[in-house]
Design a protein around this motif. Structure first.
Motif: not given
Lengths: 266, 266
Positions: A119-122
């Motif tokens: 999710e941190d590279a969404l």
DNA sequence: GTTTAAACTTGATATAGATCAATCTTAGTA
DNA sequence: TACTAAGATTGATCTATATCAAGTTTAAAC
């Protein structure tokens, strides 16, 4: 589920800790965007549109559920490949790794059931780490494309995603705070044990025991210690009565003292 | 802006690096939710409703702008007090601290212009760290309550907040990855210098020099090193021609080598 | 300009953790 | 059950960093 002689305890604890079972949806970080939402006075379960299942890989016991993807000792996705989905761990554990130029694999995170991966590279093109299943593990997959098209239709879904992301941001910051600037091996391991136990608390139902699942090697790598040093500290903690070790299962016998060690600033 | 004899260089560089000026809005992380948005074919600048100004505190040169809050060596907010706003740094730098039971103050983060403070506690009751201005610094303040009421009306604003939070999550994870498991003082400092330079790049316009602004003490505290050790590593790096030191301003002369050091896994 | 305090640097020694090497344990397989 | 390989532990030595102490530089106050 076979029970070898020496393994008996292990299996019992794994069952007690529920590590081989999938996490309940209400304990999962993804829940905020999986839950049915109210829209125009109707209840919509949008998760059906974006929550995918994937073909089981190396699964010992094939997964019968519709939602969970079974992967065992397998790469979920690789660093620098295009980001298409984010995942929530359903069972088992995943290690997140980056590989340096010289080929050394550095463990930069561990994700236990209910925690998010990717999710941190969404809003990036590519994943910023590789995700590798340890043992038999499973995930829920959310396709970004499909989620986006749903999200546009239901504002409430977006609010839920905001809450989810903010919470994740908090989790990451807390994580960072737990480990940045810790120098002694003692305080690093204490911080690690407290951190993982806390993260698994809702899932395992226990605040004083945890099943690491990962190898000592991976833990040492993550903490930046040598496996020999980690081994010594584990032994010392047990000798001092702070913990009880049963293979990968750790009992926190004196949590207060461990917390003191973890917060200790030298 | 007076120019003392020894200080001349310093001031010149500070001006060159723009450290005493406020960051341009387009380079600020908060920009995603400050920018005017299109709604019903009309352009709305909702920031007017939730972006507050605060009374300058200890400001040497009173701030004439409407948006920026001036604080100097002052606490922006304290750990465990109710969360009411999130902030973006406009100029200067803030250190984020947690205080342990024994009263020791641990630096858990530094925030440079364009970076957010407090967004990781957006859905918590209280702030999870204290934020303290170093030297003369200023922030933009976003009231949570007022933002929420605007957000409900404009879905696009929510999408922007999602992007902002996801990006923050990424920044935090990257940060974590930079420092977790680094053991040698050399690789810690190298990682730190690369990290801060990169974070300030858009703002300073330079990818090879940075103004730390914070004391060696704070840097050492953050990295978990002793100030003496940090001092020695700084000296060694300069002797080896990796960096050039001018007080708090650091020139990265051999960035490639520093990157290698930072990624070095032992 | 002089005084004073804070910040930073340098030196000598002690210690925690890395390294190298051997052994023991566990889990999977024949 | 015995065999094998991977994982984990324990021991001995070496090195990087903490610690203690003194000195220097910088910045602020008078």
């Amino acid at each position: 589920m076979t029970t070898g002689k020496k393994l008996a305890n292990n299996v019992v604890y794994q069952q007690a800790l529920g590590q081989h079972h999938t996490i309940a949806c209400e304990n999962c970080s993804m829940n905020a965007i999986c839950q049915p939402v109210e829209a125009d006075g109707q209840t919509l379960d949008l998760s059906k549109n974006y929550l995918n299942k994937k073909i089981p890989v190396n699964a010992q016991a094939p997964d019968t559920s519709q939602r969970h993807t079974q992967v065992k000792n397998r790469i979920l996705f690789e660093e620098n490949t295009p980001l298409t989905s984010i995942y929530a761990v359903c069972s088992g554990v995943f290690k997140l790794c980056v590989t340096s130029k010289d080929g050394y694999e550095k463990v930069v995170g561990l994700r236990y059931p209910g925690e998010l991966i990717g999710e941190d590279a969404l809003f990036l093109e590519n994943y910023n780490y590789s995700a590798i299943a340890i043992g038999q593990s499973s995930v829920c997959e959310v396709s970004i494309e499909q989620f986006s098209s749903c999200g546009k239709l239901v504002p409430e879904l977006q609010q839920n995603l905001i809450a989810l992301l903010s919470k994740q941001s908090y989790v990451r910051q807390s994580n960072f705070q737990s480990f940045i600037g810790k120098k002694s091996a003692d305080s690093l391991l204490a911080a690690f044990l407290i951190n993982i136990t806390k993260r698994n608390e809702a899932y395992t139902g226990s605040s004083s025991k945890l099943n690491l699942l990962v190898s000592r090697n991976d833990v040492a790598n993550f903490l930046g210690l040598r496996r020999e040093t980690l081994s010594r500290v584990f032994a010392k903690f047990q000798k001092e009565g702070l913990i009880k070790i049963e293979g990968k299962i750790i009992h926190l016998l004196q949590k207060e003292l461990l917390c003191d060690l973890a917060n200790f600033h030298s």
